[in-house]
Design a protein around this motif. Structure first.
Motif, PDB file in Angstrom:
ATOM      1  N   GLU A   1       0.841  -1.201   0.000  1.00 20.61           N
ATOM      2  CA  GLU A   1       0.000   0.000   0.000  1.00 20.61           C
ATOM      3  C   GLU A   1       0.881   1.258   0.000  1.00 20.61           C
ATOM      4  O   GLU A   1       0.539   2.258  -0.634  1.00 20.61           O
ATOM      5  N   GLN A   2       2.010   1.204   0.686  1.00 15.78           N
ATOM      6  CA  GLN A   2       2.941   2.332   0.660  1.00 15.78           C
ATOM      7  C   GLN A   2       3.523   2.489  -0.743  1.00 15.78           C
ATOM      8  O   GLN A   2       3.622   3.604  -1.263  1.00 15.78           O
ATOM      9  N   LEU A   3       3.894   1.388  -1.384  1.00 19.29           N
ATOM     10  CA  LEU A   3       4.384   1.456  -2.765  1.00 19.29           C
ATOM     11  C   LEU A   3       3.307   2.014  -3.693  1.00 19.29           C
ATOM     12  O   LEU A   3       3.591   2.846  -4.562  1.00 19.29           O
TER      13      LEU A   3
ATOM     14  N   PHE B   1       0.861  -0.056 -10.660  1.00 19.37           N
ATOM     15  CA  PHE B   1       1.604  -1.313 -10.658  1.00 19.37           C
ATOM     16  C   PHE B   1       1.718  -1.893 -12.067  1.00 19.37           C
ATOM     17  O   PHE B   1       2.655  -2.628 -12.360  1.00 19.37           O
ATOM     18  N   ALA B   2       0.786  -1.566 -12.968  1.00 19.93           N
ATOM     19  CA  ALA B   2       0.866  -2.059 -14.346  1.00 19.93           C
ATOM     20  C   ALA B   2       2.089  -1.495 -15.070  1.00 19.93           C
ATOM     21  O   ALA B   2       2.546  -2.075 -16.053  1.00 19.93           O
TER      22      ALA B   2
ATOM     23  N   GLY C   1       0.717 -11.031  -5.868  1.00 26.19           N
ATOM     24  CA  GLY C   1      -0.326 -11.324  -6.836  1.00 26.19           C
ATOM     25  C   GLY C   1      -1.579 -10.479  -6.661  1.00 26.19           C
ATOM     26  O   GLY C   1      -2.372 -10.338  -7.591  1.00 26.19           O
ATOM     27  N   GLU C   2      -1.781  -9.924  -5.478  1.00 21.21           N
ATOM     28  CA  GLU C   2      -2.917  -9.032  -5.256  1.00 21.21           C
ATOM     29  C   GLU C   2      -2.689  -7.670  -5.910  1.00 21.21           C
ATOM     30  O   GLU C   2      -3.646  -6.945  -6.186  1.00 21.21           O
ATOM     31  N   TYR C   3      -1.442  -7.314  -6.144  1.00 21.99           N
ATOM     32  CA  TYR C   3      -1.096  -5.991  -6.662  1.00 21.99           C
ATOM     33  C   TYR C   3      -0.599  -6.013  -8.103  1.00 21.99           C
ATOM     34  O   TYR C   3      -0.797  -5.039  -8.833  1.00 21.99           O
ATOM     35  N   LEU C   4       0.054  -7.066  -8.515  1.00 30.61           N
ATOM     36  CA  LEU C   4       0.626  -7.155  -9.856  1.00 30.61           C
ATOM     37  C   LEU C   4      -0.103  -8.213 -10.668  1.00 30.61           C
ATOM     38  O   LEU C   4      -0.287  -9.340 -10.205  1.00 30.61           O
TER      39      LEU C   4
END
Length: 171
Positions: free
Chosen positions: A87-89, A100-101, A133-136
């Motif tokens: 979340e910080q990223l 993130f994409a 995997g939740e983000y990327l």
């Protein structure tokens, strides 16, 4: 009457110390991006930027996934800690006009053994991969994962650095 108008204008403007974020500092070939007051403090006191754009490349400094006081050291607690780091990223990417994409490369540095995670290297990495995997989403970025004996913070478990292809966007 002038004093009253001045007082109303000052109150409407907010506190003198208030700052709009992100802060963008021009730098050779691009800019430094400070998404928050904490990032500005780190820049000013510890001499590093949360993110720096150079041309169409955005370099995001490492964010440490850590175990805070009172948190567990099992896989479930680690996943929550990793989500906090991602979340910080995400906040840094958003402040930089990226997502993130846009991530082209991940470098992650893992403390495999120590008191902050009760499982094995394989268990930690499996839990970390699940959160990643939740983000990327596919197509995935390049990724290098390195084991280490320690990070800057004593309770650090993983540090994640990103390299992002993100052409500067016009406001």
């Amino acid at each position: 009457m002038r004093a009253l108008i001045l007082a109303v204008l000052l109150l409407a403007a907010g506190p003198a110390a208030a700052q709009d974020y992100p802060i963008r500092l021009p730098s050779p070939g691009g800019e430094v991006i400070l998404p928050s007051a904490a990032a500005k403090k780190a820049h000013d006191e510890w001499r590093y930027a949360a993110a720096r754009r150079a041309g169409d490349t955005l370099y995001v400094s490492g964010v440490v996934v850590f175990r805070a006081p009172g948190e567990g050291n099992d896989a479930a607690a680690f996943k929550a800690q990793a989500r906090r780091g991602f979340e910080q990223l995400k906040a840094i990417l958003t402040a930089s006009g990226a997502t993130f994409a846009d991530v082209a490369m991940i470098n992650s540095f893992h403390v495999w053994e120590g008191p902050n995670f009760a499982g094995t290297k394989d268990q930690q990495f499996a839990a970390f991969e699940e959160v990643v995997g939740e983000y990327l989403k596919a197509p995935y970025p390049a990724w290098t994962a390195v084991g280490t004996t320690g990070l800057l913070g004593e309770t650090g478990l993983v540090e994640v650095q990103l390299i992002v292809h993100s052409p500067a966007r016009k406001p």
